[in-house]
Design an enzyme around this catalytic site. Structure first.
Site, PDB file in Angstrom:
ATOM      1  N   LYS A 181      33.515 -12.782  78.379  1.00  0.00           N
ATOM      2  CA  LYS A 181      32.457 -12.710  77.458  1.00  0.00           C
ATOM      3  C   LYS A 181      32.751 -12.137  76.264  1.00  0.00           C
ATOM      4  O   LYS A 181      31.733 -12.883  76.035  1.00  0.00           O
ATOM      5  CB  LYS A 181      31.265 -10.906  78.038  1.00  0.00           C
ATOM      6  N   LYS A 250      28.855  -6.623  66.357  1.00  0.00           N
ATOM      7  CA  LYS A 250      30.323  -6.133  66.711  1.00  0.00           C
ATOM      8  C   LYS A 250      31.026  -6.990  67.966  1.00  0.00           C
ATOM      9  O   LYS A 250      32.476  -6.684  67.504  1.00  0.00           O
ATOM     10  CB  LYS A 250      29.793  -4.751  67.717  1.00  0.00           C
TER      11      LYS A 250
HETATM   12  P1  NAD Z   1      20.945  -0.868  72.276  1.00  0.00           P
HETATM   13  O1  NAD Z   1      21.905  -0.535  71.224  1.00  0.00           O
HETATM   14  O2  NAD Z   1      19.764  -1.603  72.035  1.00  0.00           O
HETATM   15  O3  NAD Z   1      20.586  -0.106  73.035  1.00  0.00           O
HETATM   16  C1  NAD Z   1      22.188   0.928  73.550  1.00  0.00           C
HETATM   17  C2  NAD Z   1      21.535   2.516  73.924  1.00  0.00           C
HETATM   18  O4  NAD Z   1      22.643   3.130  74.282  1.00  0.00           O
HETATM   19  C3  NAD Z   1      20.658   2.750  73.067  1.00  0.00           C
HETATM   20  O5  NAD Z   1      19.471   3.316  74.200  1.00  0.00           O
HETATM   21  C4  NAD Z   1      21.369   4.638  72.715  1.00  0.00           C
HETATM   22  O6  NAD Z   1      20.483   5.412  72.306  1.00  0.00           O
HETATM   23  C5  NAD Z   1      22.584   4.253  74.174  1.00  0.00           C
HETATM   24  N1  NAD Z   1      23.215   5.220  73.978  1.00  0.00           N
HETATM   25  C6  NAD Z   1      24.357   5.360  72.918  1.00  0.00           C
HETATM   26  N2  NAD Z   1      25.557   6.411  73.231  1.00  0.00           N
HETATM   27  C7  NAD Z   1      24.976   6.506  74.350  1.00  0.00           C
HETATM   28  C8  NAD Z   1      25.674   7.430  75.060  1.00  0.00           C
HETATM   29  N3  NAD Z   1      27.255   8.365  74.726  1.00  0.00           N
HETATM   30  N4  NAD Z   1      25.431   8.061  76.318  1.00  0.00           N
HETATM   31  C9  NAD Z   1      24.096   7.598  76.132  1.00  0.00           C
HETATM   32  N5  NAD Z   1      23.616   7.117  75.475  1.00  0.00           N
HETATM   33  C10 NAD Z   1      23.962   6.511  74.762  1.00  0.00           C
HETATM   34  O7  NAD Z   1      21.831  -2.221  72.768  1.00  0.00           O
HETATM   35  P2  NAD Z   1      21.343  -3.031  74.206  1.00  0.00           P
HETATM   36  O8  NAD Z   1      20.488  -4.036  72.546  1.00  0.00           O
HETATM   37  O9  NAD Z   1      20.451  -2.886  75.353  1.00  0.00           O
HETATM   38  O10 NAD Z   1      22.792  -3.345  74.703  1.00  0.00           O
HETATM   39  C11 NAD Z   1      23.628  -2.634  75.511  1.00  0.00           C
HETATM   40  C12 NAD Z   1      24.854  -3.511  75.690  1.00  0.00           C
HETATM   41  O11 NAD Z   1      24.704  -4.431  76.150  1.00  0.00           O
HETATM   42  C13 NAD Z   1      26.148  -3.857  74.671  1.00  0.00           C
HETATM   43  O12 NAD Z   1      27.068  -3.884  74.722  1.00  0.00           O
HETATM   44  C14 NAD Z   1      26.005  -5.022  73.995  1.00  0.00           C
HETATM   45  O13 NAD Z   1      26.496  -5.774  73.303  1.00  0.00           O
HETATM   46  C15 NAD Z   1      24.994  -6.269  75.795  1.00  0.00           C
HETATM   47  N6  NAD Z   1      24.333  -7.058  75.958  1.00  0.00           N
HETATM   48  C16 NAD Z   1      23.035  -6.909  75.479  1.00  0.00           C
HETATM   49  C17 NAD Z   1      21.943  -8.185  75.368  1.00  0.00           C
HETATM   50  C18 NAD Z   1      21.097  -8.033  74.875  1.00  0.00           C
HETATM   51  O14 NAD Z   1      20.309  -9.398  74.406  1.00  0.00           O
HETATM   52  N7  NAD Z   1      20.442  -7.047  74.483  1.00  0.00           N
HETATM   53  C19 NAD Z   1      23.168  -9.323  76.077  1.00  0.00           C
HETATM   54  C20 NAD Z   1      24.025  -9.032  76.757  1.00  0.00           C
HETATM   55  C21 NAD Z   1      25.118  -8.212  76.218  1.00  0.00           C
END
Ligand code: NAD
Length: 310
Positions: A181, A250
């Site tokens: 990834k 990140k």
């Molecule tokens: P985001 O920042 O929008 O959301 C993260 C969520 O996690 C938030 O709602 C936050 O309140 C919550 N959070 C943080 N720490 C926490 C904890 N200790 N306990 C409970 N909740 C907690 O991120 P996202 O865009 O939804 O992405 C999530 C993951 O998926 C990341 O690692 C990202 O790299 C990966 N990802 C995202 C995408 C995308 O298109 N957004 C695509 C592939 C992979």
């Protein structure tokens, strides 16, 4: 569609996590959710999910737990903290971690889970066929899973993952999903910047983004991240994340760590870190990565929205 009988939980309801929760609600009999942001929990309970007071409480009531958190410290805290998943999970529980983290973090989580008889898969995702990126792939249930961990846990996790996307690769042992990834996002983050550079030059010489993408569908410049994600978002002016600049940065940093460990020079990854760092310093952390296009054009004194009107 018959619903899965397993007790399923999800931790992390962010940009992409909230989309997973919507699909899981259609696929499972009961979904428990937890997020530090109460508004996000409320949105999910409004659609039928049950709220848990902590990751620990959620884990105690679930057989399968999906995790979608922003970075390694968040995963470590949600897994290992006193109110974390492993404090509550019974032996036999399966954890499917969809977050993008370092392979070292994935291996650490796998080992900590194994000590308690809990299975842990690193199962990060990316946009897949039919050519949707990130959140759009998640919404269309076409994301691709890259999975590290034990083969039997992967087999057990498949029915739940199938609620989110059909393309699943078992790459190898713990950490191998995270490794591939990071390579994928190293490349896609650089494609975004190459697209930004080409489109700024195009705008400067009078070529609209629409014209460029029309032609580049058929040239060596084609990348589906450009044609199906970045440019459509640019043209609709849809620059809320999606996939944020903060998360893209990140991922480049995590790729740099991996390159350092492996003694592989990553020249363009370093440039990407500097560029996304600049965007963050200029207040763009919580914009979609598509923002790289107008941002870079602005450095050259050209406007992609003016070019789009031509
Ligand atoms: P985001 O920042 O929008 O959301 C993260 C969520 O996690 C938030 O709602 C936050 O309140 C919550 N959070 C943080 N720490 C926490 C904890 N200790 N306990 C409970 N909740 C907690 O991120 P996202 O865009 O939804 O992405 C999530 C993951 O998926 C990341 O690692 C990202 O790299 C990966 N990802 C995202 C995408 C995308 O298109 N957004 C695509 C592939 C992979």
């Amino acid at each position: 569609m018959s619903r899965l009988h397993q007790r399923v939980g999800q931790i992390g309801l962010g940009s992409i996590g909230q989309i997973y929760a919507g699909h899981l609600l259609d696929a499972v009999e009961q979904l428990r959710v937890f997020d530090l942001d109460q508004a996000r929990v409320d949105a999910a309970t409004g659609k039928g999910a049950l709220a848990a007071a902590s990751a620990r409480e959620l884990a105690a009531q679930c057989d399968v737990i999906l995790v979608s958190l922003p970075n390694p410290p968040a995963v470590q805290s949600a897994m290992l903290g006193p109110d974390g998943i492993l404090a509550g999970a019974a032996p036999g529980t399966t954890i499917i971690d969809l977050s993008t983290v370092s392979p070292a973090t994935s291996r650490e989580m796998y080992a900590a889970a194994a000590e308690r008889g809990v299975a842990y898969l690193d199962a990060p995702v990316s946009g897949g066929a039919p050519m949707n990126g990130g959140v759009e792939g998640a919404a269309a249930r076409t994301i691709t899973f890259m999975v590290g961990g034990d083969a039997d846990a992967f087999e057990r996790a498949k029915p739940v993952m199938a609620a989110l996307g059909q393309v699943m690769f078992h790459i190898g042992p713990a950490g191998s999903g995270s490794t591939i990834k990071l390579i994928s996002n190293l490349m896609s983050g650089i494609y975004a910047l190459v697209t930004a550079e080409g489109f700024a030059l195009g705008a400067a010489v009078g070529l609209s983004p629409q014209r460029l993408v029309e032609v580049f569908q058929h040239t060596d410049a084609k990348s589906y991240f450009m044609t199906d994600y970045l440019v459509p978002r640019l043209l609709r002016g849809d620059l809320d994340p999606g996939f944020s600049v903060a998360l893209q940065l990140k991922d480049h940093r995590l790729a740099a760590e991996l390159g350092h460990e492996q003694r592989v020079p990553l020249f363009f990854n370093q440039l990407a870190i500097q560029f996304y760092e600049l965007m963050v310093a200029q207040g763009r952390a919580e914009r979609d990565v598509t923002e790289a296009l107008p941002f870079l054009a602005a450095q050259a004194g050209v406007s992609l929205s003016d070019a789009a009107q031509r």
